[in-house]
Design a protein around this motif. Structure first.
Motif, short mmCIF file in Angstrom:
data_model
loop_
_atom_site.label_atom_id
_atom_site.label_comp_id
_atom_site.label_asym_id
_atom_site.label_seq_id
_atom_site.Cartn_x
_atom_site.Cartn_y
_atom_site.Cartn_z
N LYS A 118 165.64 36.56 115.63
CA LYS A 118 166.57 36.91 114.55
C LYS A 118 166.95 38.37 114.74
N PHE A 119 168.12 38.72 114.23
CA PHE A 119 168.56 40.12 114.31
C PHE A 119 168.82 40.65 112.91
N LEU A 120 168.42 41.88 112.69
CA LEU A 120 168.70 42.60 111.44
C LEU A 120 169.51 43.83 111.79
N THR A 121 170.51 44.11 110.99
CA THR A 121 171.30 45.33 111.15
C THR A 121 170.92 46.28 110.02
N ILE A 122 170.39 47.44 110.38
CA ILE A 122 169.96 48.44 109.42
C ILE A 122 170.70 49.75 109.72
N SER A 123 171.25 50.37 108.69
CA SER A 123 171.99 51.62 108.91
C SER A 123 171.04 52.75 109.31
N GLU A 124 171.57 53.69 110.07
CA GLU A 124 170.75 54.83 110.48
C GLU A 124 170.30 55.64 109.27
N ASP A 125 171.12 55.71 108.23
CA ASP A 125 170.73 56.43 107.01
C ASP A 125 169.53 55.77 106.35
N ASP A 126 169.52 54.42 106.33
CA ASP A 126 168.39 53.71 105.74
C ASP A 126 167.11 53.95 106.54
N ILE A 127 167.21 53.97 107.86
CA ILE A 127 166.03 54.25 108.70
C ILE A 127 165.54 55.67 108.45
N GLU B 226 159.92 58.50 112.35
CA GLU B 226 159.17 58.24 111.13
C GLU B 226 159.67 56.99 110.42
N GLY B 227 160.98 56.82 110.37
CA GLY B 227 161.57 55.64 109.74
C GLY B 227 161.28 54.37 110.53
N LYS B 228 161.32 54.47 111.85
CA LYS B 228 161.01 53.31 112.69
C LYS B 228 159.56 52.88 112.49
N GLU B 229 158.66 53.86 112.42
CA GLU B 229 157.24 53.56 112.20
C GLU B 229 157.04 52.87 110.86
N LYS B 230 157.72 53.35 109.83
CA LYS B 230 157.62 52.74 108.50
C LYS B 230 158.18 51.32 108.54
N SER C 139 173.89 52.40 117.21
CA SER C 139 175.22 52.19 117.75
C SER C 139 176.19 52.11 116.58
N ARG C 140 177.16 53.00 116.56
CA ARG C 140 178.13 53.07 115.45
C ARG C 140 177.44 53.20 114.09
N GLY C 141 176.34 53.95 114.07
CA GLY C 141 175.63 54.21 112.82
C GLY C 141 174.70 53.10 112.38
N LEU C 142 174.49 52.09 113.24
CA LEU C 142 173.64 50.96 112.89
C LEU C 142 172.60 50.68 113.96
N PHE C 143 171.42 50.25 113.52
CA PHE C 143 170.40 49.77 114.44
C PHE C 143 170.44 48.24 114.41
N LEU C 144 170.58 47.60 115.57
CA LEU C 144 170.49 46.15 115.67
C LEU C 144 169.06 45.86 116.12
N ILE C 145 168.25 45.39 115.18
CA ILE C 145 166.82 45.22 115.40
C ILE C 145 166.51 43.75 115.65
N SER C 146 165.76 43.49 116.71
CA SER C 146 165.40 42.13 117.09
C SER C 146 164.01 41.79 116.55
#
Length: 79
Positions: A46-55, A6-10, A31-38
């Protein structure tokens, strides 16, 4: 449906509302509580690092949505 779906879709909706030409790759799991998003546009990446809690909280928390939207806008503006 996985716990992050649901968070990924948003997140994808946020990206497409800012710039539909941006291609997004979100890892299946953090990975280690973070999503490395391309983010890719016109061959630039570009890469964005978003925490799993935020997602996880993105669909329900307006404050997190605002923060993520701002980060995405800043990243996309540099393409």
């Amino acid at each position: 449906m996985g716990e992050f779906d649901e968070g990924k879709e948003k997140f994808l909706q946020v990206i497409k509302s800012i710039d539909p030409a941006v291609e997004v790759v979100i890892p299946v799991t953090p990975s280690r509580g973070l999503f490395l998003i391309s983010l890719t546009k016109s061959g630039q990446r570009k890469f964005l690092t978003i925490s799993e809690d935020d997602i996880l909280d993105l669909p329900e928390d307006a404050g997190i949505l605002e923060k993520i939207t701002s980060e995405v806008q800043s990243s996309i503006a540099t393409f």
